[in-house]
Scaffold this motif. Structure first.
Motif, PDB file in Angstrom:
ATOM      1  N   LYS A  59       0.774  -1.217   0.238  1.00  0.00           N
ATOM      2  CA  LYS A  59       0.107   0.016  -0.204  1.00  0.00           C
ATOM      3  C   LYS A  59       0.801   1.197   0.126  1.00  0.00           C
ATOM      4  CE  LYS A  59      -3.353  -2.430   2.706  1.00  0.00           C
ATOM      5  NZ  LYS A  59      -4.014  -2.631   4.022  1.00  0.00           N
ATOM      6  N   ARG A  60       0.444   2.212  -0.563  1.00  0.00           N
ATOM      7  CA  ARG A  60       0.818   3.394  -0.218  1.00  0.00           C
ATOM      8  C   ARG A  60       0.524   4.372   1.039  1.00  0.00           C
ATOM      9  NH1 ARG A  60       1.326   6.605  -5.839  1.00  0.00           N
ATOM     10  NH2 ARG A  60       2.719   5.021  -6.279  1.00  0.00           N
ATOM     11  N   VAL A  61       1.225   4.792   1.801  1.00  0.00           N
ATOM     12  CA  VAL A  61       0.892   5.150   3.083  1.00  0.00           C
ATOM     13  C   VAL A  61       1.784   6.612   3.250  1.00  0.00           C
ATOM     14  CG1 VAL A  61       0.215   3.252   4.208  1.00  0.00           C
ATOM     15  CG2 VAL A  61       2.342   3.747   4.435  1.00  0.00           C
ATOM     16  N   GLU A  62       1.124   7.460   4.091  1.00  0.00           N
ATOM     17  CA  GLU A  62       1.895   8.713   4.664  1.00  0.00           C
ATOM     18  C   GLU A  62       2.304   8.386   5.859  1.00  0.00           C
ATOM     19  OE1 GLU A  62       0.034  12.296   3.387  1.00  0.00           O
ATOM     20  OE2 GLU A  62      -0.137  11.608   1.307  1.00  0.00           O
ATOM     21  N   VAL A  63       3.636   8.551   6.368  1.00  0.00           N
ATOM     22  CA  VAL A  63       4.006   8.456   7.517  1.00  0.00           C
ATOM     23  C   VAL A  63       5.045   9.460   7.931  1.00  0.00           C
ATOM     24  CG1 VAL A  63       3.682   5.846   7.876  1.00  0.00           C
ATOM     25  CG2 VAL A  63       5.813   6.849   7.117  1.00  0.00           C
ATOM     26  N   ALA A  68      19.107  12.598   9.804  1.00  0.00           N
ATOM     27  CA  ALA A  68      20.085  12.282  10.603  1.00  0.00           C
ATOM     28  C   ALA A  68      20.093  13.580  11.629  1.00  0.00           C
ATOM     29  CB  ALA A  68      21.453  12.493   9.672  1.00  0.00           C
ATOM     30  N   ASP A  69      19.732  14.581  11.196  1.00  0.00           N
ATOM     31  CA  ASP A  69      19.900  15.713  12.220  1.00  0.00           C
ATOM     32  C   ASP A  69      18.640  15.584  13.458  1.00  0.00           C
ATOM     33  OD1 ASP A  69      17.686  16.469  10.927  1.00  0.00           O
ATOM     34  OD2 ASP A  69      18.680  18.465  10.151  1.00  0.00           O
ATOM     35  N   GLY A  70      17.790  14.555  13.157  1.00  0.00           N
ATOM     36  CA  GLY A  70      16.571  14.542  14.157  1.00  0.00           C
ATOM     37  C   GLY A  70      15.387  15.266  13.537  1.00  0.00           C
ATOM     38  N   ALA A  71      15.534  16.018  12.595  1.00  0.00           N
ATOM     39  CA  ALA A  71      14.474  16.649  12.012  1.00  0.00           C
ATOM     40  C   ALA A  71      13.252  15.690  11.481  1.00  0.00           C
ATOM     41  CB  ALA A  71      14.720  17.611  11.337  1.00  0.00           C
ATOM     42  N   GLU A  72      12.101  15.829  11.753  1.00  0.00           N
ATOM     43  CA  GLU A  72      10.975  14.749  11.453  1.00  0.00           C
ATOM     44  C   GLU A  72      10.424  15.566  10.091  1.00  0.00           C
ATOM     45  OE1 GLU A  72       8.108  13.572  13.986  1.00  0.00           O
ATOM     46  OE2 GLU A  72       9.409  13.281  15.647  1.00  0.00           O
ATOM     47  N   PHE A  73      10.053  14.618   9.272  1.00  0.00           N
ATOM     48  CA  PHE A  73       9.350  15.254   7.820  1.00  0.00           C
ATOM     49  C   PHE A  73       8.537  13.986   7.469  1.00  0.00           C
ATOM     50  CE2 PHE A  73      12.908  12.720   6.753  1.00  0.00           C
ATOM     51  CZ  PHE A  73      12.787  12.165   5.521  1.00  0.00           C
ATOM     52  N   PRO A  74       7.510  14.431   6.624  1.00  0.00           N
ATOM     53  CA  PRO A  74       6.517  13.679   5.914  1.00  0.00           C
ATOM     54  C   PRO A  74       6.945  12.873   4.623  1.00  0.00           C
ATOM     55  CG  PRO A  74       5.823  15.746   5.559  1.00  0.00           C
ATOM     56  CD  PRO A  74       7.036  15.780   6.289  1.00  0.00           C
ATOM     57  N   VAL A  75       6.701  11.397   4.665  1.00  0.00           N
ATOM     58  CA  VAL A  75       7.092  10.912   3.331  1.00  0.00           C
ATOM     59  C   VAL A  75       5.860  10.013   2.981  1.00  0.00           C
ATOM     60  CG1 VAL A  75       9.406  10.636   3.978  1.00  0.00           C
ATOM     61  CG2 VAL A  75       7.955   8.859   4.828  1.00  0.00           C
ATOM     62  N   GLU A  76       5.807   9.941   1.790  1.00  0.00           N
ATOM     63  CA  GLU A  76       4.999   8.787   1.280  1.00  0.00           C
ATOM     64  C   GLU A  76       5.537   7.532   0.677  1.00  0.00           C
ATOM     65  OE1 GLU A  76       1.520   9.791  -1.963  1.00  0.00           O
ATOM     66  OE2 GLU A  76       3.706   9.063  -3.180  1.00  0.00           O
ATOM     67  N   ILE A  97       7.436  14.269   1.008  1.00  0.00           N
ATOM     68  CA  ILE A  97       6.249  15.161   0.782  1.00  0.00           C
ATOM     69  C   ILE A  97       6.049  16.440   1.544  1.00  0.00           C
ATOM     70  CG2 ILE A  97       4.997  13.143  -0.310  1.00  0.00           C
ATOM     71  CD1 ILE A  97       3.443  12.995   2.280  1.00  0.00           C
ATOM     72  N   THR A  98       7.132  16.866   2.075  1.00  0.00           N
ATOM     73  CA  THR A  98       7.157  18.204   2.967  1.00  0.00           C
ATOM     74  C   THR A  98       6.299  19.151   2.001  1.00  0.00           C
ATOM     75  OG1 THR A  98       8.984  17.472   3.918  1.00  0.00           O
ATOM     76  CG2 THR A  98       8.487  19.713   4.078  1.00  0.00           C
ATOM     77  N   GLU A  99       6.783  19.670   0.667  1.00  0.00           N
ATOM     78  CA  GLU A  99       6.381  20.599   0.141  1.00  0.00           C
ATOM     79  C   GLU A  99       4.808  20.503  -0.253  1.00  0.00           C
ATOM     80  OE1 GLU A  99       7.283  22.097  -4.337  1.00  0.00           O
ATOM     81  OE2 GLU A  99       8.895  21.941  -3.474  1.00  0.00           O
ATOM     82  N   ARG A 100       4.486  19.072  -0.457  1.00  0.00           N
ATOM     83  CA  ARG A 100       3.142  18.764  -0.663  1.00  0.00           C
ATOM     84  C   ARG A 100       2.202  19.175   0.340  1.00  0.00           C
ATOM     85  NH1 ARG A 100       1.474  12.927  -2.069  1.00  0.00           N
ATOM     86  NH2 ARG A 100       0.864  12.873  -0.224  1.00  0.00           N
ATOM     87  N   ARG A 101       2.942  18.793   1.598  1.00  0.00           N
ATOM     88  CA  ARG A 101       1.902  19.019   2.731  1.00  0.00           C
ATOM     89  C   ARG A 101       1.946  20.613   3.097  1.00  0.00           C
ATOM     90  NH1 ARG A 101       2.201  14.968   6.997  1.00  0.00           N
ATOM     91  NH2 ARG A 101       1.250  12.929   5.923  1.00  0.00           N
TER      92      ARG A 101
END
Length: 197
Positions: A59-63, A68-76, A97-101
């Motif tokens: 499935k394609r999910v967004e999580v 490496a620097d600890g920054a969180e970001f959304p991915v598909e 998908i940071t830009e899309r979000r």
């Protein structure tokens, strides 16, 4: 199957900020999964090995992922399994998908602003209609008195009039009738705008 990284391509290096040599052999959860989600990831892996089914496989999910620097970001993310001899490997295809979000958030805020503006316009239109309905009554009542009395005086029900008085009363009556036409036109226009004509 143990949840360790066996390959890390150049695109993954750019996305996560690690060099391949820093992550191959390390536990995936410790490197790219945010701390608050690691236990859920480990439970998901354990669950997969019991019945052989995973809720995110195929499935394609967004999580959320972690650099490496600890920054969180959304991915598909899309995960597939590969049987390599006696080993089972998991391959993850993902994109940032940071830009899309961010664009979705801008659109969401714009929609909220538009909805609020539309609600304000609807309220203003309703208040305008109420105002015109009230003003219609408030203007017509005294105007009808002016028209009725001027007409009665012109018919000389209160006694004879000289020419100057009759002329003045005709001006009053004609002006009042014209004013009543204008009021009716304004009210008709507001009814047209409201879709009631």
């Amino acid at each position: 199957e143990r949840g360790h990284i066996v390959e890390f391509n150049p695109a993954a290096e750019r996305t996560f900020g690690y060099r391949q040599a820093d992550v191959v052999g390390a536990e995936l959860a410790e490197k790219i999964i945010p701390p608050r989600l690691r236990e859920a990831h480990r439970r998901g892996m354990a669950h997969y090995f019991k019945p052989g089914v995973g809720p995110v496989l195929g499935k394609r999910v967004e999580v959320m992922a972690m650099r490496a620097d600890g920054a969180e970001f959304p991915v598909e993310l899309a995960i597939t399994t590969i049987q390599a001899g006696s080993r089972r490997l998991f391959t993850a295809y993902l994109r940032d998908i940071t830009e899309r979000r961010q664009q979705e958030e801008v659109l969401h805020r714009a929609k909220e602003v538009t909805d609020a503006a539309n609600a304000g316009l609807a309220r203003a239109a309703r208040l305008k209609d109420e105002f015109l309905a009230n003003m219609s009554h408030e203007l017509r009542t005294p105007l009808n008195a002016v028209l009725g009395l001027s007409e009665a005086l012109l018919e000389q029900v209160s006694g004879p009039l000289n020419e100057r008085q009759a002329k003045s009363l005709r001006v009053i009556h004609e002006s009042g009738a014209h004013l009543l036409e204008l009021i009716n036109d304004i009210l008709d226009l507001s009814k047209i705008e409201a879709g009631r004509v």
